[in-house]
Structures are given as structure tokens and as C-alpha cells.
Design an enzyme around this catalytic site. Structure first.
Site, PDB file in Angstrom:
ATOM      1  N   SER A   1      57.509  30.273  12.046  1.00  0.00           N
ATOM      2  CA  SER A   1      58.127  29.189  12.827  1.00  0.00           C
ATOM      3  C   SER A   1      57.642  29.159  14.272  1.00  0.00           C
ATOM      4  CB  SER A   1      59.653  29.328  12.809  1.00  0.00           C
ATOM      5  OG  SER A   1      60.052  30.559  13.407  1.00  0.00           O
TER       6      SER A   1
ATOM      7  N   HIS B   1      52.765  40.993  14.983  1.00  0.00           N
ATOM      8  CA  HIS B   1      53.424  40.066  14.053  1.00  0.00           C
ATOM      9  C   HIS B   1      52.424  39.307  13.190  1.00  0.00           C
ATOM     10  CE1 HIS B   1      56.900  37.944  12.631  1.00  0.00           C
ATOM     11  NE2 HIS B   1      56.486  36.763  13.035  1.00  0.00           N
TER      12      HIS B   1
ATOM     13  N   ASP C   1      55.287  45.170  15.824  1.00  0.00           N
ATOM     14  CA  ASP C   1      55.799  43.796  15.839  1.00  0.00           C
ATOM     15  C   ASP C   1      56.861  43.652  16.920  1.00  0.00           C
ATOM     16  OD1 ASP C   1      56.871  41.269  15.267  1.00  0.00           O
ATOM     17  OD2 ASP C   1      56.647  41.535  13.111  1.00  0.00           O
TER      18      ASP C   1
ATOM     19  N   SER D   1      57.687  35.832   8.262  1.00  0.00           N
ATOM     20  CA  SER D   1      58.637  35.648   9.354  1.00  0.00           C
ATOM     21  C   SER D   1      59.762  34.693   8.933  1.00  0.00           C
ATOM     22  CB  SER D   1      57.892  35.158  10.599  1.00  0.00           C
ATOM     23  OG  SER D   1      58.690  35.238  11.735  1.00  0.00           O
ATOM     24  N   PHE D   2      59.883  33.539   9.566  1.00  0.00           N
ATOM     25  CA  PHE D   2      60.802  32.498   9.088  1.00  0.00           C
ATOM     26  C   PHE D   2      60.564  32.210   7.604  1.00  0.00           C
ATOM     27  CE2 PHE D   2      60.120  28.007   8.006  1.00  0.00           C
ATOM     28  CZ  PHE D   2      61.417  27.507   7.970  1.00  0.00           C
TER      29      PHE D   2
END
Length: 301
Positions: free
Chosen positions: A43, A261, A233, A112-113
């Protein structure tokens, strides 16, 4: 039945095919042949499926059909007026894409998202998922990090984008002014920043909580799951991966050192090989229910 509306645009690699998914004109990439693998992006501001997965898609496509959509609100997918962004909308959109392309079941990879979305989809539609890969994933409770707060609080400028890229990557050699300029331009296309700002306004801890699935539901997942995280991260904490490894019974965990990340970019070859080998193990077995008699000791993490 497939309802493809448009073929890829060779002038812009971020634009792939277009299909109506859950009534939304959806930009997606479709490469390779074999069992379908659905890649769900993160995101970050200006993100698209291509930006997120450009190094992964050709490698996985050597032995699978790889599908990477721009989820509604992101990239080049339509942003319908009045749409309410949230997990219900995103899960329905992802399932709508599968339905539009005639895919009964996929391997699901979320970043992630996208990891939070992949978790929610697997929980709500377990038979639509064969194997699950969660990379730098949200989806469990955690304290909002300064890195994620900066990502979701992005205000467009080249300098702000450069600062975000420094947060994303452990290896600063991956970050340069050209990349910052490209991502900045993507973040200020018409409608992009307006949609982005509407998704995660301050205070942002509530959006971390909104992306989280219930612990009991995660523990009940029947799928073989690969959890991947960068040790350094600064956006999603490594503790998320440890939590997921404890809660998902049929899981394995791989932590990349010297990695932020961007595991799929910072360690592109290793990441694609790890994911490809994990998915190739599955054959055509469908997820089986968890056996209540099966031992379920907590791992010592």
C-alpha cells in the site's frame, strides 16, 4: 468465462490487461502458464502491481501462470465514485477477479497490506486458496511503526518519496533520484493521492487494527503457508512474522538478513526461487481441514 476488455500497453509496463472484476475495471498482469498464482501488492504511495512485482513475475512465470492486479484504489484500476475502501471491498475485488478469469483456486502471495488481504481472503474463502505466501505482512495486531506512519502519511514531493524509499530499502544502492522521481510521478497521477489519502488518514493505528484478522481465524487456517520477512524491516515489524509462524499451524518462516521491506526486490532471485519451490511442492492438492487430533505445539520462537 473471462471478460478481458483490453490487452497490455507496450508503452507503459505498469498497464497490463483490463477486466471487469466485481464490477470494477481492473488493471492486471497475466504471464506464464500453469497453476495460477495471484500476487497482491502493498500500500505504498504510487504503488502498482508492476512496481511491486516486476522482478518476481518473470521468474515465477517460468513454471506458473502469474496474475498481478492493481487492487481498487491503487495503480491503474478504476476508482469508482463513492467506493468505501476497507477489507470487505478489497476481498470482494480479489475474488471478483478470480471469478472473472474463471479461476476456482489460486496460490496466493501477499506483500505488506497485500499480506493482510491474502490472510482475510484465505480465511473467508479457504477453498479458493491452495497455498499461501505472506511477505512482510500486516494482518495481525501490532503497534504502528514510525515507518508505516510515514508511508501512509505521505504528502507528495520528490524529497518525501526519496525519504520513503530510504525507509523501504536496507540497501541504499537500490534507491536513487531517478526511482524517487518515477514513484513520485506515479503518486500524483489524477485521483491517486486523493484515493491514497482517503484510505489511511490519521490517527493511523486504527487502520493497522482494521487490517488485522482475528487470531482464532488465523489459527484455523488449513493452508500450507510460507512466511517471509526482512530482518531490518522498518515498516512492518519482524514480530509480525513470528506471530504468524506461531498462529499458523502449517507454516514455515524464512527471514532475510540485511533486508528491509522490499524482500522481493532486495533479494529478488532468492525470493522467487524460495516462493517458486514452495508452490511447486503442492502439486494439485487442495487445502484440507485441520485435524483436531493433530498435535499443535507452539514453536519456540
Amino acid at each position: 468465462m473471462t471478460h478481458a476488455l483490453k490487452t497490455p500497453d507496450p508503452a507503459n509496463p505498469e498497464i497490463g490487461r483490463t477486466v471487469l472484476a466485481a464490477g470494477i475495471r481492473t488493471n492486471y498482469h497475466d504471464v506464464g502458464q500453469g497453476f495460477p498464482v495471484l500476487l497482491i501488492h502493498g500500500s505504498g504511495p504510487g504503488v502498482s502491481a508492476w512496481a511491486n512485482w516486476r522482478l518476481t513475475m518473470p521468474r515465477l512465470a517460468a513454471r506458473a501462470r502469474v496474475l498481478a492486479p492493481d487492487m481498487v484504489g491503487f495503480g491503474y484500476t478504476e476508482r469508482p465514485a463513492g467506493i468505501q475502501y476497507g477489507m470487505d471491498t478489497w476481498v470482494n475485488h480479489a475474488v471478483g477477479l478470480m471469478d472473472a478469469l474463471g479461476l476456482a483456486q489460486v496460490d496466493l502471495v501477499g506483500n505488506s497490506f497485500g499480506g493482510a488481504l491474502a490472510l482475510a481472503l484465505a480465511i473467508r474463502h479457504p477453498q479458493r486458496v491452495r497455498r499461501l505466501v505472506l511477505m512482510g505482512a500486516a494482518g495481525v495486531p501490532f503497534q504502528l511503526t514510525p515507518g508505516l506512519d510515514a508511508v501512509w502519511g505521505y504528502e507528495p514531493s520528490v524529497q518525501a518519496m526519496r525519504r520513503l524509499l530510504d525507509i523501504f530499502a536496507y540497501d541504499r544502492r537500490l534507491v536513487n533520484d531517478e526511482l524517487a522521481e518515477l514513484r513520485y510521478r506515479a503518486s500524483v497521477r489524477p485521483g491517486v493521492q486523493e484515493a491514497f489519502a482517503a484510505m489511511f488518514p490519521a490517527p493511523r493505528q486504527r487502520w493497522v487494527d482494521a487490517l488485522a484478522s482475528p487470531e482464532a481465524a488465523i489459527r484455523a487456517l488449513p493452508h500450507e503457508t510460507l512466511i517471509i520477512h526482512g530482518r531490518e524491516d522498518r515498516v512492518i515489524p519482524l514480530s509480525n512474522a513470528l506471530t504468524l509462524a506461531r498462529w499458523i499451524h502449517r507454516s514455515q518462516l524464512h527471514v532475510f538478513g540485511r533486508c528491509g521491506h522490499w524482500t522481493q526486490i532486495e533479494h529478488a532471485e532468492r525470493f522467487a526461487r524460495l516462493v517458486g519451490d514452495f508452490l511447486a511442492e503442492a502439486g494439485h492438492d487442495e487445502p484440507r481441514p485441520l485435524d483436531p487430533q493433530e498435535p499443535r505445539e507452539e514453536p519456540l520462537l
